[in-house]
Design an enzyme around this catalytic site. Structure first.
Site, mmCIF file in Angstrom:
data_model
loop_
_atom_site.group_PDB
_atom_site.id
_atom_site.type_symbol
_atom_site.label_atom_id
_atom_site.label_comp_id
_atom_site.label_asym_id
_atom_site.label_seq_id
_atom_site.Cartn_x
_atom_site.Cartn_y
_atom_site.Cartn_z
ATOM 1 N N GLY A 21 0.825 -1.197 0.000
ATOM 2 C CA GLY A 21 0.000 0.000 0.000
ATOM 3 C C GLY A 21 0.857 1.244 0.000
ATOM 4 O O GLY A 21 2.070 1.193 0.251
ATOM 5 N N GLY B 294 0.729 -5.292 0.327
ATOM 6 C CA GLY B 294 -0.463 -5.388 -0.501
ATOM 7 C C GLY B 294 -0.264 -6.195 -1.765
ATOM 8 O O GLY B 294 -1.213 -6.773 -2.297
ATOM 9 N N GLU C 271 5.950 -5.599 7.568
ATOM 10 C CA GLU C 271 5.189 -4.544 8.256
ATOM 11 C C GLU C 271 5.665 -4.224 9.670
ATOM 12 O O GLU C 271 5.518 -3.085 10.133
ATOM 13 C CB GLU C 271 3.698 -4.919 8.278
ATOM 14 C CG GLU C 271 2.996 -4.802 6.935
ATOM 15 C CD GLU C 271 3.268 -5.964 6.003
ATOM 16 O OE1 GLU C 271 2.849 -5.891 4.832
ATOM 17 O OE2 GLU C 271 3.899 -6.960 6.441
ATOM 18 N N ASP D 44 -0.842 -7.568 7.269
ATOM 19 C CA ASP D 44 -2.290 -7.576 7.035
ATOM 20 C C ASP D 44 -2.608 -8.168 5.658
ATOM 21 O O ASP D 44 -1.935 -9.066 5.204
ATOM 22 C CB ASP D 44 -2.882 -6.178 7.228
ATOM 23 C CG ASP D 44 -2.365 -5.162 6.224
ATOM 24 O OD1 ASP D 44 -1.245 -5.337 5.693
ATOM 25 O OD2 ASP D 44 -3.073 -4.179 5.956
#
Length: 384
Positions: free
Chosen positions: A90, A141, A164, A172
């Site tokens: 992201g 992502g 992350e 995530d």
């Protein structure tokens, strides 16, 4: 959006559209076209992907889908520029800006995660063959999209990771689901350390299906676009014959990783690594000491909870976790905001984590991230 064939769209690869969609033959072809940002996903990109993939779901003339990323190192106007970088995740600069701005920008950030996780779920459950050309950088992502594909193609240039915890976040986009299903306790290792792996490890850990030489990718893509298929089953048969039959999974020995990352607590893992005389163990311990202590605890709990969850339940859990990353400690107090500041914005590489050390994290601090902020029936991903 463009409907031009690939050989024509090469000339426009540096044009404005951040995602290029094409229909060639019976294929739906997607090119992530934000190479200077390593194809990092924006809210607009996620929404375009969602809308198009939903439309192609219901289009009987689209028999299969393939996705790739452009490469900022490739010379514009060449076939090579169309591969070499899949997606770095992201747009974390947007995360930082939105979290500090609050108001409408923070609301847009919340929408980003809801839409991104919805996209990931759609890809995982896509009713047609879905091929991800996971060449070059595949992180965050990019993993969320790529791991949902029915055929995950890697190359000798693949650099795969869920890094992350280094920016005060957690793995995530379904990371809890797909990492927890790696053999042994590899999932905990990859999630906590953010270690970068190549194609052979990805195959061994169940995070890829086939390794293809990067030089073959342009011809492979063109073959998909020009071959006459009469059904999705025919595409699947072609994949099985031309790709999967060539794949050679390496043996997977996880004993060393399991010895440490099966331990009950983060502190137990780090203590055992630091007590070792093995160079790998000491390097791994040093890497963990640089990560957000709080998010290491959240991440370990996430992976272990996800091991018995469906994908939808895992994504709902992660949507709760990511909400708390920006709302439990708002603005500059957020671990995620501080991590992005230190590693991406200011680049001083000295994040001021709170707590500063693993030993300072309490069970209550981690548990707070798993408490839903929504009433029953109001979760933004309740309809997955």
């Amino acid at each position: 959006m463009t409907n031009e064939p690939v050989n024509k769209d090469i000339k426009a690869i540096d044009a404005k559209p951040e995602v290029l969609f094409e229909r060639r033959g019976n294929m739906g072809l997607i090119t992530l076209n934000r190479p200077k940002a390593l194809n990092a996903l924006s809210l607009a990109m996620v929404r375009e992907l969602l809308a198009t993939l939903r439309a192609w779901c219901d289009d009987p003339t689209v028999l299969a889908v393939a996705i790739r990323g452009t490469n900022k190192a490739g010379r514009p106007g060449t076939a090579e520029s169309l591969f070499g970088g899949f997606c770095a995740g992201g747009d974390i600069r947007f995360f930082h800006q939105a979290a500090l701005a609050g108001g409408a920008e923070l609301a847009a950030l919340d929408e980003f995660f809801t839409d991104e996780y919805t996209l990931d779920h759609l890809i995982h459950s896509y009713p047609k063959p879905f091929m991800a050309f996971m060449d070059g950088v595949v992180m965050g992502g990019g993993m969320g999209m790529g791991q949902g594909a029915s055929v995950r193609i890697v190359t000798e240039r693949t650099k795969m990771a869920m890094p992350e915890t280094a920016i005060g976040l957690f793995p995530d986009v379904g990371g809890g689901y797909f990492l927890s299903r790696c053999p042994g306790h590899v999932g905990e290792y990859l999630a906590l350390t953010g270690a970068v792996i190549g194609a052979d490890e990805a195959l061994a850990y169940g995070l890829a299906d086939v390794k293809v030489a990067a030089a073959r990718l342009p011809a492979l893509w063109e073959s998909l676009a020009t071959r006459a298929f009469d059904s999705s089953a025919a595409v699947e048969q072609w994949i099985a014959t031309e790709l999967i039959s060539e794949s050679d999974r390496t043996a997977c020995a996880t004993g060393t990783i399991d010895a440490y990352f099966s331990l009950l607590r983060v502190k137990h893992i780090v203590d055992a690594l630091e007590a070792s005389t093995d160079r790998w163990a000491l390097r791994t311990a040093a890497a963990l000491r640089k990560r957000s202590p709080l998010m290491l605890h959240v991440t370990l709990e996430q992976i272990r909870r996800a091991r018995t969850m469906t994908l939808a339940d895992d994504l709902r859990m992660e949507r709760t976790l990511v909400h708390h990353c920006f709302h439990l400690r708002p603005g500059e107090r957020s671990e995620t905001v501080e991590g992005i500041r230190a590693l991406v914005v200011d680049k001083d590489y000295t994040p001021k984590w709170s707590p500063a050390r693993i030993e300072g994290v309490t069970a209550a601090m981690s548990a707070a991230f798993f408490e839903s902020p929504w009433l029953d029936g109001e979760h933004p991903l309740r309809n997955l």
